[in-house]
Design a protein around this motif. Structure first.
Motif, PDB file in Angstrom:
ATOM      1  N   ASP A  12       0.623  -1.189   0.089  1.00 60.27           N
ATOM      2  CA  ASP A  12       0.100   0.258  -0.115  1.00 60.27           C
ATOM      3  C   ASP A  12       0.859   1.078   0.324  1.00 60.27           C
ATOM      4  OD1 ASP A  12      -2.108   2.221   1.650  1.00 60.27           O
ATOM      5  OD2 ASP A  12      -2.937   0.703   1.429  1.00 60.27           O
ATOM      6  N   TYR A  13       0.217   2.288  -0.771  1.00 59.55           N
ATOM      7  CA  TYR A  13       1.303   3.870  -1.290  1.00 59.55           C
ATOM      8  C   TYR A  13       1.653   4.374   0.009  1.00 59.55           C
ATOM      9  CZ  TYR A  13       0.535   8.130  -1.656  1.00 59.55           C
ATOM     10  OH  TYR A  13       0.966  10.000  -1.378  1.00 59.55           O
ATOM     11  N   ALA A  14       0.457   3.934   1.219  1.00 59.53           N
ATOM     12  CA  ALA A  14       0.473   4.764   2.351  1.00 59.53           C
ATOM     13  C   ALA A  14       1.824   4.394   3.456  1.00 59.53           C
ATOM     14  CB  ALA A  14      -0.366   5.426   3.060  1.00 59.53           C
ATOM     15  N   VAL A  15       1.705   3.038   3.752  1.00 56.47           N
ATOM     16  CA  VAL A  15       2.614   2.654   4.275  1.00 56.47           C
ATOM     17  C   VAL A  15       4.008   2.936   4.080  1.00 56.47           C
ATOM     18  CG1 VAL A  15       3.651  -0.246   4.651  1.00 56.47           C
ATOM     19  CG2 VAL A  15       1.315   0.330   4.425  1.00 56.47           C
ATOM     20  N   ARG A  18       9.509  -1.097   4.859  1.00 62.26           N
ATOM     21  CA  ARG A  18      11.276  -1.571   5.902  1.00 62.26           C
ATOM     22  C   ARG A  18      12.044  -2.592   4.960  1.00 62.26           C
ATOM     23  NH1 ARG A  18      10.109   0.212  10.817  1.00 62.26           N
ATOM     24  NH2 ARG A  18       8.187  -1.431  10.426  1.00 62.26           N
ATOM     25  N   ASN A  30       3.019  -9.274   7.211  1.00 58.13           N
ATOM     26  CA  ASN A  30       1.836  -8.547   7.577  1.00 58.13           C
ATOM     27  C   ASN A  30       2.186  -6.876   7.109  1.00 58.13           C
ATOM     28  OD1 ASN A  30       1.401 -10.319   9.606  1.00 58.13           O
ATOM     29  ND2 ASN A  30       3.264  -9.876  10.905  1.00 58.13           N
ATOM     30  N   LYS A  32       0.318  -4.181   4.364  1.00 62.39           N
ATOM     31  CA  LYS A  32      -0.925  -3.822   4.457  1.00 62.39           C
ATOM     32  C   LYS A  32      -0.392  -3.485   2.208  1.00 62.39           C
ATOM     33  CE  LYS A  32      -5.664  -1.923   3.897  1.00 62.39           C
ATOM     34  NZ  LYS A  32      -5.670  -2.774   3.372  1.00 62.39           N
ATOM     35  N   SER A  34      -2.567  -3.468  -0.966  1.00 62.28           N
ATOM     36  CA  SER A  34      -3.814  -3.211  -2.781  1.00 62.28           C
ATOM     37  C   SER A  34      -2.965  -3.212  -3.921  1.00 62.28           C
ATOM     38  CB  SER A  34      -3.724  -1.349  -2.217  1.00 62.28           C
ATOM     39  OG  SER A  34      -3.162  -0.789  -1.351  1.00 62.28           O
ATOM     40  N   THR A  74     -10.879  -6.680  -5.664  1.00 64.14           N
ATOM     41  CA  THR A  74     -11.215  -4.662  -5.419  1.00 64.14           C
ATOM     42  C   THR A  74     -11.459  -4.584  -7.013  1.00 64.14           C
ATOM     43  OG1 THR A  74      -9.582  -5.358  -3.577  1.00 64.14           O
ATOM     44  CG2 THR A  74     -10.145  -2.417  -4.738  1.00 64.14           C
TER      45      THR A  74
ATOM     46  N   SER B 330      -2.635  -5.322  12.345  1.00 64.48           N
ATOM     47  CA  SER B 330      -2.585  -5.334  11.133  1.00 64.48           C
ATOM     48  C   SER B 330      -3.891  -4.712  10.079  1.00 64.48           C
ATOM     49  CB  SER B 330      -1.738  -6.528  10.502  1.00 64.48           C
ATOM     50  OG  SER B 330      -2.767  -7.361  10.510  1.00 64.48           O
ATOM     51  N   GLU B 403      -6.622  -9.897   8.303  1.00 66.73           N
ATOM     52  CA  GLU B 403      -7.028  -9.135   7.260  1.00 66.73           C
ATOM     53  C   GLU B 403      -8.451  -9.990   6.251  1.00 66.73           C
ATOM     54  OE1 GLU B 403      -5.911  -6.277   5.548  1.00 66.73           O
ATOM     55  OE2 GLU B 403      -7.445  -5.500   5.043  1.00 66.73           O
ATOM     56  N   GLN B 430     -11.284   0.658  -0.122  1.00 63.28           N
ATOM     57  CA  GLN B 430      -9.409  -0.453  -0.959  1.00 63.28           C
ATOM     58  C   GLN B 430      -8.176   0.524  -0.323  1.00 63.28           C
ATOM     59  OE1 GLN B 430     -11.099  -3.410  -1.996  1.00 63.28           O
ATOM     60  NE2 GLN B 430     -13.405  -2.307  -1.530  1.00 63.28           N
ATOM     61  N   ASP B 431      -8.257   1.441   0.186  1.00 65.41           N
ATOM     62  CA  ASP B 431      -6.263   1.063   0.757  1.00 65.41           C
ATOM     63  C   ASP B 431      -6.647   1.373   1.068  1.00 65.41           C
ATOM     64  OD1 ASP B 431      -6.261   2.224  -2.791  1.00 65.41           O
ATOM     65  OD2 ASP B 431      -6.490   3.811  -1.186  1.00 65.41           O
ATOM     66  N   ILE B 432      -4.928   2.303   2.083  1.00 68.22           N
ATOM     67  CA  ILE B 432      -5.048   3.081   3.184  1.00 68.22           C
ATOM     68  C   ILE B 432      -5.608   4.899   3.050  1.00 68.22           C
ATOM     69  CG2 ILE B 432      -3.484   4.119   5.017  1.00 68.22           C
ATOM     70  CD1 ILE B 432      -1.807   1.877   4.682  1.00 68.22           C
TER      71      ILE B 432
END
Lengths: 252, 578
Positions: A12-15, A18, A30, A32, A34, A74, B330, B403, B430-432
């Motif tokens: 996910d783009y906002a994560v 690391r 673990n 996210k 998308s 999705t 999570s 999830e 669907q996403d953050i």
């Protein structure tokens, strides 16, 4: 006319990512996952083209391990009619291999337009669209920020975002289009569509069925974080500043 | 036209106040004062003997508005009215902006004013850099976030440690200097800014994290840590703060604890009374009260920290906090739903608690007026359900460890609710980034209201069935004069009733208060669910607490702060405390 949209499941783009301890890649356990944001834009554009009456069906395709199906769901929830999942190992799926798989799928489905995101946010390759156009010998219009179709003449007029500004291309269909950020704003998956999506079919293909060999010439040697920025310090006088610029930073 | 009258009035007042004989009855021009005031006008009364004014004002039943806001427009360039020329003992009458019509506060004459000895003493304790007297810097800290209240403090102190706070308070107590503890200054009831010239003690420099136990999740930090910074710190360890609010970018944990902040996740993690394990506070006389335990269970004596949690800085200044942080799970899912009426929202809440159970982490609602305002005044916001406008919108968030099973649970629940007619439409993030944009809508309502003009803000706890009835009654009362907006933490029974008008108007206020408070009291609700009493509701406590309880609170206040220097004029009715 069918439209095929290729989508990719990414972190996910906002994560905050690391690097794994063994430096073989980015930590994805673990975390996210998308749909790649550019793929969302590509799917949104395909849906709009269908809603405008230029196409009859939108097919979403994805390749990778079993979890890809979540991303395809999705896509179906957003409004795609059908989905195809190509089962492939998670590691080692580089752009050329993806392009080969897409070529095989195009031969099966025969769409009039193949739309992809311009790049994936995990590898930033920006290669797949161009490669598949080459393999198919189809015209390509990349970094699209506006797409206008002409059904009669079977061509697409695409505004491209290039370094120098905007470039307008006219391509004959069938063609490959890759989408850039300002093309559209993807819709949200609404409940009625999510419910409908549960009954839409997801077809599964294996690599052997498509007769594609994904052995790659590329190998990732090491993944490291960029060097951390050192903290700044506050100097107490102009003399000290000059001294530091001269003797430590060596810029004057 | 107004300028001329102003000049005449203030000139005459100036003449009077400069006269040595301060026991002069306040000027006969007073009548002209009253005449010149109108609902949008403003007056400013000077003079030492404030008591004389009191009966006249009470008789006139009239709102004197504080000096700033309206004054800014016409008086800021007027030399005569500049506060600087009034040296020495100024007594000002400060009447609350748009609270009840007859309340006025006077500066307590027992409090001293700052002199140069005090300044040098503070500079010795804190160092010159942390003693701030510049006008521009003081301007912002004297004004609250809503720009409703402005004090006239001449001094802000920035202690860097508990020891410094203790020394400051000890000195202020001995000199009888009133103080205002201030954190992020994001409070909504005027509790964080001075009323008159109280010294501002800003905790912003006390912002270090002292320790964090990765196994238990117990975080010990200083009171000046900004909530968002704590959230990012904990994020890297896989934990989250048990509270989350729209002001997280500026609010400090000390202030959150002092006001017993609620926020968006109370329905899941409970209130700060449960999650704060320990505190260190400094009392009015400088005594440092170390209750900074890090134990889940400690039944040894009376649990004093609960007195300080929610005391809004009136019993002591919190300097360190020890808080239990839950692990970061999570799987977070967020759904933005539309309901056709309030009854469906209630039933949806019941169903959510039952079917989503342990994974439910937030349940918020907003009405169509709120969504309209947000779409109109905030940038980069779009309606998740553009197909049609609905009457009510609900945000449901689930947080769990798995999830796929969480998503299945949520989808099954939503499908069932849709088939049952509870939901008319909805979207699942669907996403953050989609989730952040849904939250931005709910968290942005306060900001949108500020941009829309004047806003009268009420924060009430009511029985869930009755909550929206109040909004509808207010709509009937106010008609087309103002826009009544309802939103809030439906999961906790907390309504944020906001009335938006093009500008502040006493006629509108008269329709709102005391009706809102009386209505709430009648239904055994709370007139301040989470915002606190501050200055705005300091004399309203009787609507929600019994006389005996308030009397006991007053005794406790007098015991812990005999000189009343901590955040005076606020929380408890001033008449009881002085």
């Amino acid at each position: 006319m069918k439209i095929m949209v290729a989508i990719k499941r990414v972190v996910d783009y906002a994560v905050k990512i690391r690097v794994k301890a063994d430096k073989t890649g980015v930590e994805t356990n673990n975390v996210k996952m998308s749909m790649n944001p550019f793929c969302e834009i590509a799917l949104e554009e395909a849906l709009r083209i269908r809603e405008a009456g230029f196409a009859s069906e939108v097919v979403a395709v994805s390749m990778g391990p079993a979890q890809c199906v979540d991303t395809l769901r999705t896509g179906l929830a957003m409004g795609a009619d059908r989905a195809i999942h190509v089962d492939a190992p998670a590691a080692g799926l580089y752009p050329l291999s993806v392009a080969k798989i897409l070529r095989a799928l195009v031969d099966v489905e025969k769409p009039g337009i193949l739309i992809l995101g311009k790049q994936a946010i995990d590898d930033d390759c920006n290669q797949t669209g161009q490669m598949v156009a080459g393999l198919l010998n189809w015209p390509q219009a990349t970094f699209a920020s506006k797409v206008v179709l002409d059904k009669e003449k079977q061509l697409a007029t695409v505004d491209r975002e290039v370094d120098g500004g905007l470039e307008t291309l006219c391509v004959d269909l069938p063609a490959v289009i890759t989408t850039d950020l300002r093309l559209n704003q993807p819709r949200y998956a609404t409940l009625p569509n999510i419910m409908k999506a549960k009954s839409k079919p997801i077809k599964k293909f294996k690599l052997e069925d498509l007769k594609v060999d994904i052995k790659s010439d590329l190998e990732i040697v090491e993944v490291t974080e960029p060097p951390k920025r050192k903290a700044g310090i506050i100097v107490s006088s102009v003399d000290e500043l000059i001294d530091k610029l001269k003797n430590e930073a060596h810029v004057i | 036209m107004k300028m001329e009258k102003w000049r005449a009035i203030t000139y005459t007042l100036l003449q009077h106040s400069l006269k040595k004989n301060f026991h002069h009855p306040i000027n006969p021009n007073f009548r002209s004062l009253t005449r010149s005031s109108s609902t949008s006008g403003h007056t400013y009364a000077f003079g030492r003997t404030c008591e004389r004014l009191k009966p006249t004002l009470a008789h006139k039943k009239w709102n004197i508005q504080p000096c700033v806001h309206p004054l800014k427009n016409c008086m800021s360039h007027h030399p005569l009215v500049s506060a600087k020329i009034f040296s020495g003992n100024i007594c000002r009458i400060q009447c609350r902006y748009f609270a009840s019509l007859t309340t006025k506060i006077q500066r307590n004459p027992l409090f001293s004013t700052i002199n140069s000895d005090d300044i040098s003493h503070f500079e010795k304790i804190l160092g010159e850099k942390n003693v701030i007297q510049e006008e521009e810097k003081l301007d912002t800290v004297n004004t609250d976030w809503m720009r409703k209240y402005k004090g006239s403090s001449k001094l802000m102190l920035q202690p860097r440690s508990t020891e410094e706070v203790s020394q400051i308070l000890k000195y202020c107590n001995s000199r009888c200097l009133a103080v205002v503890p201030q954190g992020g200054n994001t409070g909504l009831v005027g509790g964080s800014v001075p009323v008159f010239d109280e010294v501002i003690i800003n905790t912003g420099s006390m912002n270090s994290i002292i320790s964090f136990d990765k196994v238990s999740g117990i975080l010990v930090c200083e009171a000046g840590c900004i909530l968002e910074n704590l959230i990012s710190f904990l994020d890297s360890w896989g934990f989250i703060m048990p509270l989350d609010l729209g002001a997280k970018g500026s609010c400090q944990i000390g202030g959150n604890v002092s006001t017993n902040a609620g926020g968006l996740r109370l329905v899941r993690y409970g209130s700060l009374h449960g999650t704060v394990l320990g505190l260190e506070a400094v009392l009015a006389n400088g005594t440092v009260l170390d209750m900074l335990g890090t134990l889940r269970k400690d039944n040894t004596g009376y649990d004093l920290k609960h007195l300080f949690i929610g005391s809004e800085g009136s019993l002591g200044i919190i300097s360190k906090v020890s808080i239990l942080t839950p692990p970061k799970l999570s799987s977070v899912n967020l759904a933005f739903l539309a309901c056709k009426d309030y009854f469906s929202c209630q039933k949806l809440l019941m169903e959510a608690k039952r079917r989503l159970g342990e994974i439910l982490s937030a349940f918020e609602f907003l009405d169509s007026h709120a969504l309209d305002l947000v779409l109109k005044h905030l940038d980069g916001v779009r309606n998740p359900l553009p197909a049609s406008m609905h009457n009510f919108y609900v945000l449901i968030e689930t947080t769990g460890s798995d999830e796929s099973s969480d998503k299945q649970k949520l989808e099954a629940f939503l499908l069932h609710s849709m088939e049952g007619g509870l939901i008319s439409d909805g979207a699942i993030a669907q996403d953050i980034s989609q989730a952040s944009s849904f939250w931005h809508i709910r968290e942005g309502v306060a900001e949108a209201l500020m941009k829309a003009g004047a806003v009268y803000k009420y924060d009430l706890s009511l029985p869930v069935e009755k909550m929206y009835d109040l909004v509808e009654e207010m709509r009937i009362r106010l008609g087309s004069v103002a826009d009544v907006v309802g939103f809030g933490h439906l999961g906790d029974g907390n309504l944020h009733l906001n009335i938006s008008a093009p500008q502040y108007d006493d006629a509108i206020l008269a329709q709102i208060e005391p009706f809102v408070y009386e209505w709430t009291s009648k239904h055994h609700g709370s007139i301040s669910a989470e915002h606190g009493l501050g200055l705005m509701k300091a004399d309203k406590i009787h609507y929600s607490k019994s006389t005996e309880a308030v009397q006991l609170m007053t005794s406790i206040k007098k015991l812990l702060d005999p000189n009343g220097i901590l955040n005076p004029y606020k929380v408890l009715p001033p008449s009881l405390v002085s």
